[in-house]
Write an enzyme that holds these catalytic residues in place. Sequence first.
Site, mmCIF file in Angstrom:
data_model
loop_
_atom_site.group_PDB
_atom_site.id
_atom_site.type_symbol
_atom_site.label_atom_id
_atom_site.label_comp_id
_atom_site.label_asym_id
_atom_site.label_seq_id
_atom_site.Cartn_x
_atom_site.Cartn_y
_atom_site.Cartn_z
ATOM 1 N N ASP A 58 0.840 -1.357 0.084
ATOM 2 C CA ASP A 58 -0.043 0.002 -0.022
ATOM 3 C C ASP A 58 1.034 1.323 0.027
ATOM 4 O O ASP A 58 2.102 1.345 0.193
ATOM 5 C CB ASP A 58 -0.829 -0.077 1.131
ATOM 6 N N ASP A 93 -10.567 1.766 -3.155
ATOM 7 C CA ASP A 93 -10.835 1.282 -1.757
ATOM 8 C C ASP A 93 -12.584 1.163 -1.741
ATOM 9 O O ASP A 93 -12.941 0.530 -0.582
ATOM 10 C CB ASP A 93 -10.535 2.291 -0.686
#
Length: 743
Positions: free
Chosen positions: A464, A528
């Site tokens: 990430d 997301d």
Amino acid sequence: MEPLYLRRSGTSLLIDFSTGEAAMVHFGADLGPDLPDLSLLSDAVPRSALDIPVTLGLIPQASSGWRGRPGLRGHRNGQAFSARLRVVSVERSGGDGSGAADCSAAITQADPDAGVSVRTEIRINDGGLLQIRHRLDNDGAGPYSLDELAAVLPVGRAGTEILDLTGRWCRESHPQRLPLHQGTWVRSGRHGRTGHDASLLLAAGTPGFGNRQGQVWAVHLGWSGNHESFVDATADGRTVIGASELLGAGEISVAPNASYETPWLFAAYSAAGLDGISDAFYKWFRGRPHHPGVRSGKARPVVLNVWEAVYFDHRMPVLLDLAESAARLGVERYVLDDGWFRGRRNDQAGLGDWYVDGDLWPGGLTPLIDAVTGHGMEFGLWIEPEMVNEDSDLARAHPDWIAGPVPRTAGGSPSAGGSPAGRLPEQWRHQQVLDLVNPEAWQYIYDRLDALLSEHRISYLKWDQNRDLTEMGHDGRPSVHAQTRAVYRLLDELRLAHPDVEIESCSSGGARVDLGILERTDRVWASDCNDALERQTIQRWTGMVVPPELVGSHIGPTTSHTTARTHDLSFRAITAMFGHFGLEWDVRHLADSERTELARAIALFKQYRPLLHRGRMVRADEPDPTLRLHGVVAHDGGEALYALVSLATSFAEVPGRVCLPGLPPDAAYRVEAVYPAADDKRAFLQAVPPAWLAGGVEATGRFLAESGLPMPVLNPEHGLLLAVRRVTAAAPAATGSHPVRNS
């Protein structure tokens, strides 16, 4: 010097050298084996203009009369500001349209007075995707300050409409269109990463070009840092499309005998709409020797990521129950997300301290890994190695490893109220950027990740990167370029040391989706947001460039955590099917009916996984804006899988006949609705369904593409999965009409 003429897979590039410069004549459709005398095709000279025709160079330059956006901007302390590059050499390989594996060239141009030369590499890949990049060499005595070096290509005169993408967090990859007017349309990305609003694809085409019709010229810059893409329509009627790295003030100073190399510009031309652009990109991706599954032959595993199930609640009994439940459903990869490392109980502390938290995991990660692998699943782990919390042991020990606009010293305090040892950028999600240009910081991160992968059976890293690189600096100078290169090197070295570990690129969702990062990773997290309605658009346009096997696509909870929308499982599953399928959901306490349906959806994905991850993506130009029809067709035309999706309520009472494009026209097919069930009252709103829905129908590919099938009335935010398989060769056209029958 003979012109450079490269031809492959229906695409050609023509460059003329008769003026001494590399002049771009054509990029687009294959012009065939024979060319006219290019010396007779020079442009007219208008009044009140240069006395010679203006050349559109491979690197457009004012010294040739080009008044549009220049290809090269740089100087030597204010001098040598306008280069006059002329051809020194041309190296050619293949490209005659014969189908040879190599279709490439290298052109070197130089300006001895300015002390610079530029070598340009060009390739046309199988499938027609073109790649182009430049390398600038400083041949002079002093440093050369580079402001921009762009790769551009000509657009045909028919290209008068622009399409690009924009977005934000949880709403990435949304299209916008506008007519092309005289002037320059520029999209700038100053995020230090690709960006949520990045234009994954910039295209120019004929007015109203669609999925299956119209001419399109499109480009993508394979770079994960700051960048610009643009369409430049000049007053003389010519249009170019291109992109470049967006450099900070003084960021690149090329020393004598040193060089700067641009990222690859990827470009495609299609005479059959946007699907043809996708064909070119997909062919290139799947032809790479390191493409997932090419070397190993391994299918893309069904994933469970635990984030939306537990967040930071890392209790072993809960995680073990999740693993057991996932395995019974058919999950093949289990990913432990954020919260496993030292001091990490929320998102405000711990980043940088990449050691397993002994208080939370007294036995380390091994007991969980053993349980996961004991169920026959792979184990994956979340990391965010490019960032650091100011509340971390790393930041306290090495405040000088935090990137920013002002140099910091090892003795300075990283806290806002501490000693002003160097101003920091504003925090973003309580994070700062770790300065990986610093060799010691880079080595620390490499050593920690190498140790994690060496000491544990980890098959997958969810990598990430959760903030923009605002005021990104190293030693007081802008450093987005160097930081991006350092991240690339980190990924390259880890993959060399651990070649069997797959890596996902996640960046607050879809903020780092580009071909630069995808050369080093095995998939991207497109957003997301797991809301299936939002994902229909996000995945559709991410998939314009990136094939589905590289786009993480998960079934989220019944009610989305990011939008609060509630969707039936069938809609969430059908949406997730057309990607790298997985779950982000607490599956421990499902109702029996949900568990049965979810297991069936996973089994359906596995059944069609080879087709979904190898076939041709097709998208219908559906006239009803509330409906969307897309699918994947096998390259041999033997089978296909389509999804009909209702995005909203329609003006029409019934959808009528919907066409299924992409099948060989003269083959016969059987079409069946495979999911959800025809009597599912949540999905359908109708008194009587179309007759074929219950048992299927047979028709030719031509009939399905041109006339289509009457579709059921779907409730909004629902979908229907259609399986198509070839049954027999259709009768020759001369024998009359083809049979169409219900079964």
